[in-house]
Structures are given as structure tokens and as C-alpha cells.
Design an enzyme around this catalytic site. Structure first.
Site, PDB file in Angstrom:
ATOM      1  N   ASP A 134       0.869  -1.175   0.000  1.00  0.00           N
ATOM      2  CA  ASP A 134       0.000   0.000   0.000  1.00  0.00           C
ATOM      3  C   ASP A 134       0.910   1.231   0.000  1.00  0.00           C
ATOM      4  O   ASP A 134       2.130   1.127   0.136  1.00  0.00           O
ATOM      5  CB  ASP A 134      -0.889  -0.030   1.242  1.00  0.00           C
ATOM      6  CG  ASP A 134      -1.685   1.251   1.426  1.00  0.00           C
ATOM      7  OD1 ASP A 134      -2.344   1.678   0.457  1.00  0.00           O
ATOM      8  OD2 ASP A 134      -1.626   1.845   2.522  1.00  0.00           O
ATOM      9  N   LYS A 143     -11.428   6.975  -2.567  1.00  0.00           N
ATOM     10  CA  LYS A 143     -11.817   8.095  -1.710  1.00  0.00           C
ATOM     11  C   LYS A 143     -13.289   8.491  -1.819  1.00  0.00           C
ATOM     12  O   LYS A 143     -13.888   8.904  -0.827  1.00  0.00           O
ATOM     13  CB  LYS A 143     -10.914   9.301  -1.974  1.00  0.00           C
ATOM     14  CG  LYS A 143      -9.446   9.046  -1.625  1.00  0.00           C
ATOM     15  CD  LYS A 143      -9.276   8.367  -0.272  1.00  0.00           C
ATOM     16  CE  LYS A 143      -7.840   7.962  -0.002  1.00  0.00           C
ATOM     17  NZ  LYS A 143      -7.728   6.871   0.972  1.00  0.00           N
TER      18      LYS A 143
END
Length: 264
Positions: A9, A50
Site C-alpha cells: 500500500d 476516496k
């Protein structure tokens, strides 16, 4: 078993200690509308695309009830998109300041490459956001072989598609010859859904939610208690292993390669 690649990540794992770049922006866009959300609430969906993160916040019962109290109705898709557009606008201005590699990451990645491993990456950021983060991180010495964003596949986490695309671009198969390393619950789910060895990193993680200074100055007993909560959360959500810092990753690789573990 031979591990051939590691998929990392980004924010909270390899850059941006504590994953602070998006946190304050999420809080700000809700506060502007008269709805207060806590740090803990803002962090809970971390790792998602997001816009999905904004949507997940509006679906939390307490936040939804507070929104209804302020506006007289529950959050709509129009509200979500309006907040996301504002989130993007603010985030783009601060991202260059949140791309510094976390201590130890560059050294561990260099060591992995010496062992012949390939380095991939996934993220909850869009491609446009990652163009900023990846460029700045590269200037500071960190560049994975492959970067896949939710924009490059049909859906982001917890779906496994970004990991699959990494595997294709890296030329690595089967999936259990790869490790997914992340700092959020959605990272753990992504790795498990992809059939990969899944590792949660605790210090610097969004789940721990501490700045480097806060972690260094906190009472050691209190810090250890907080870290144990995060460790358990990772395991409950699928982590095969947890590590305190990135420096523990090579030990995990050695454990996997020396023993006949079976992914379950």
C-alpha cells in the site's frame, strides 16, 4: 514455497507516516456542513477509493443521524459527490507534503530486490492523486516496479482486482507466491480476497493513527496496548502476519519460505 513479489500500500504503509494527508480533509468537509466527525470515524474506511470513503462515512449511523438533524434529510448521492469534489480540490494542494517514505522502507525494498523480489503497489488514491505522490516519493528514493490505482480496474478495495493487475504486470503467478502489505482493514481484505499472503504493519499505520512524534513520546505501556488493539484488528480481518515496522517483513518472508504454510 518461494515468494516472488511484494505488493505494498502507499499512505500509512510506505509513505505518509500515520496516513494524515486525507484525514484532516475528511473532517474539514463535514465540519464545513455543520456535521462533526471524529478522527476514529474518519479513519475507519481508510484504504477505500476516496469517493467510496466519503460514502462510507455518510452511511455510519451516527453521522447519518447528525446529517439528518442538520439538513432534515439523509445524505444523498449529490451530497456525496459535492463533498468528494471539495475533498479532491483540497487534497491536491497538500499531497506533495505527504509523500515522504517512512523510515526503513527504502532499505527494505532495496533488500527485497537484492533477493530477486518484484515490488508492486495498490492504493485508495486515484491515478491523478498518485501522479503527485509517486513523483514526489521517487524524488525521495522510493519507486515500486508497478503502481495500480482504482482507476485502472473496475473497482478498488476490498476487491482483489488491483492485486491481480499487479500480478499480471509483474508476471508473477500463482497469487500465493506474493505478499500484500498494508496498514488498514481494507488492505487485509484486499490481500485475502486476492489469495495472497497478507501482512499488516502497525507503527505508522492509519489504524494506529499516531504521528511519529506521538508514537516516540507516548508512554511505552500505553503504546504497546494501542499496538495490540491494531494487531488483533488486522488478524480479525484476515492478516496472516503482523509486523511492528517494515523491518520485520523479511523475517515473515523467511517464515513462509521455510515452512509449508497453507493459505486458508
Amino acid at each position: 514455497m518461494k515468494i516472488e513479489a511484494v505488493i505494498f500500500d502507499w499512505a500509512g504503509t510506505t509513505v505518509d507516516y500515520g496516513c494524515f494527508a486525507p484525514l484532516e480533509v475528511f473532517i474539514k468537509i463535514f465540519r464545513k456542513r455543520g456535521v462533526k466527525i471524529t478522527d476514529e470515524e474518519a479513519r475507519k474506511p481508510m484504504g477505500l477509493l476516496k469517493i467510496d470513503h466519503v460514502r462510507a462515512l455518510t452511511e455510519m449511523p451516527r453521522i447519518a443521524n447528525e446529517w439528518e438533524r442538520v439538513f432534515g434529510h439523509l445524505p444523498t448521492e449529490a451530497d456525496i459527490h459535492e463533498m468528494y469534489e471539495e475533498f479532491e480540490e483540497i487534497l491536491f494542494t497538500i499531497l506533495p507534503h505527504y509523500a515522504t517514505p517512512i523510515d526503513g522502507v527504502k532499505e527494505v525494498v532495496a533488500s527485497l530486490r537484492k533477493r530477486g523480489l518484484k515490488i508492486g503497489s495498490t492504493t485508495g488514491y486515484t491515478r491523478e492523486m498518485m501522479d503527485i505522490v509517486a513523483k514526489e516519493a521517487e524524488i525521495q528514493g522510493y519507486k515500486p516496479d508497478v503502481l495500480v490505482t482504482p482507476d485502472d480496474v473496475s473497482a478498488g478495495r476490498p476487491y482483489p482486482w488491483m492485486c491481480y493487475k499487479n500480478a499480471m504486470e509483474l508476471g508473477v503467478y500463482p497469487m500465493n507466491h506474493m505478499i500484500k502489505v498494508g496498514d488498514t482493514v481494507s488492505d487485509m481484505k484486499e490481500g485475502r480476497n486476492a489469495g495472497m499472503w497478507t501482512v499488516g504493519v502497525i507503527l505508522g499505520s492509519s489504524e494506529l493513527g499516531l504521528s511519529e512524534w506521538a508514537a516516540e513520546t507516548m508512554d511505552p505501556v500505553e503504546l504497546r496496548e494501542k499496538m495490540e488493539v491494531v494487531r488483533k484488528r488486522f488478524v480479525e480481518n484476515g492478516a496472516h502476519f503482523t509486523i511492528e515496522t517494515m523491518q520485520g517483513l523479511e523475517n515473515v518472508i523467511e517464515q513462509i519460505e521455510k515452512q509449508e504454510f497453507i493459505i486458508s
